[in-house]
Write a protein that holds these residues in place. Structure first.
Motif, PDB file in Angstrom:
ATOM      1  N   ILE A 101      28.887  -2.162 -12.248  1.00  0.00           N
ATOM      2  CA  ILE A 101      29.425  -1.721 -13.464  1.00  0.00           C
ATOM      3  C   ILE A 101      28.370  -0.916 -13.994  1.00  0.00           C
ATOM      4  O   ILE A 101      28.514   0.139 -14.371  1.00  0.00           O
ATOM      5  N   GLU A 102      27.023  -1.435 -14.185  1.00  0.00           N
ATOM      6  CA  GLU A 102      26.093  -0.718 -14.688  1.00  0.00           C
ATOM      7  C   GLU A 102      25.652   0.411 -13.852  1.00  0.00           C
ATOM      8  O   GLU A 102      25.291   1.582 -14.665  1.00  0.00           O
ATOM      9  N   VAL A 118      17.809  13.085 -18.316  1.00  0.00           N
ATOM     10  CA  VAL A 118      18.833  11.961 -18.465  1.00  0.00           C
ATOM     11  C   VAL A 118      19.939  12.356 -19.756  1.00  0.00           C
ATOM     12  O   VAL A 118      21.040  12.539 -19.549  1.00  0.00           O
ATOM     13  N   ASP A 119      19.215  13.312 -20.764  1.00  0.00           N
ATOM     14  CA  ASP A 119      19.836  13.696 -21.768  1.00  0.00           C
ATOM     15  C   ASP A 119      20.512  14.731 -21.537  1.00  0.00           C
ATOM     16  O   ASP A 119      21.477  15.487 -22.528  1.00  0.00           O
ATOM     17  N   GLY A 120      20.573  15.472 -20.360  1.00  0.00           N
ATOM     18  CA  GLY A 120      21.264  16.731 -20.046  1.00  0.00           C
ATOM     19  C   GLY A 120      20.360  18.107 -20.260  1.00  0.00           C
ATOM     20  O   GLY A 120      20.824  19.049 -19.833  1.00  0.00           O
ATOM     21  N   HIS A 150      26.075   5.068 -14.820  1.00  0.00           N
ATOM     22  CA  HIS A 150      25.268   6.134 -14.660  1.00  0.00           C
ATOM     23  C   HIS A 150      25.806   7.163 -13.553  1.00  0.00           C
ATOM     24  O   HIS A 150      24.700   8.037 -12.998  1.00  0.00           O
ATOM     25  N   GLY A 151      26.940   6.891 -13.108  1.00  0.00           N
ATOM     26  CA  GLY A 151      27.617   7.875 -12.132  1.00  0.00           C
ATOM     27  C   GLY A 151      27.208   7.527 -10.718  1.00  0.00           C
ATOM     28  O   GLY A 151      27.373   8.405  -9.662  1.00  0.00           O
ATOM     29  N   VAL A 152      26.719   6.306 -10.476  1.00  0.00           N
ATOM     30  CA  VAL A 152      26.356   5.851  -9.213  1.00  0.00           C
ATOM     31  C   VAL A 152      27.350   4.760  -8.676  1.00  0.00           C
ATOM     32  O   VAL A 152      27.514   3.743  -9.437  1.00  0.00           O
TER      33      VAL A 152
END
Length: 119
Positions: free
Chosen positions: A105-106, A51-53, A110-112
């Protein structure tokens, strides 16, 4: 008329990633299913983006134990991996089953986005 779509959670094999199985999961989705394809953080995937890349590479050390002298230790570590996969699976299933109650919106944070993608 609201159509219910079955949920399929796909788990990759040892050394795999969810991307490797894109052909299979796209075919399952094309048949009218919602497909969640997981990358596991148990060290079995070739590469996992956290998640942190940051990136998590495959843990080759566990496979060195898969020899006769250390079979018990290998089995113990693989069991820990399996237990983690179960928790990842249950977490993904819980999120998807709550999907109709989660604010879009939530998800977009997260890009979904499921807008105009699910009948």
């Amino acid at each position: 008329l609201e159509k219910k779509m079955p949920l399929v959670v796909y788990s990759h094999g040892l050394g795999g990633t969810r991307e490797i199985y894109t052909y299979q999961t796209l075919n399952v989705a094309a048949s009218g299913n919602i497909v969640v394809s997981l990358d596991h953080a148990d060290g079995s995937a070739a590469l996992v983006e956290r998640v942190d890349g940051s990136l998590m590479l495959r843990d080759f050390e566990i496979h060195k134990l898969d020899v006769e002298e250390t079979k018990v230790e290998y089995a113990r570590l693989r069991r820990q991996c399996t237990d983690l996969r179960v928790q990842e699976f249950l977490g993904a299933a819980r999120v998807m089953l709550r999907l109709d109650k989660i604010d879009i919106i939530e998800l977009q944070k997260h890009g979904v986005s499921f807008i105009d993608k699910i009948d």
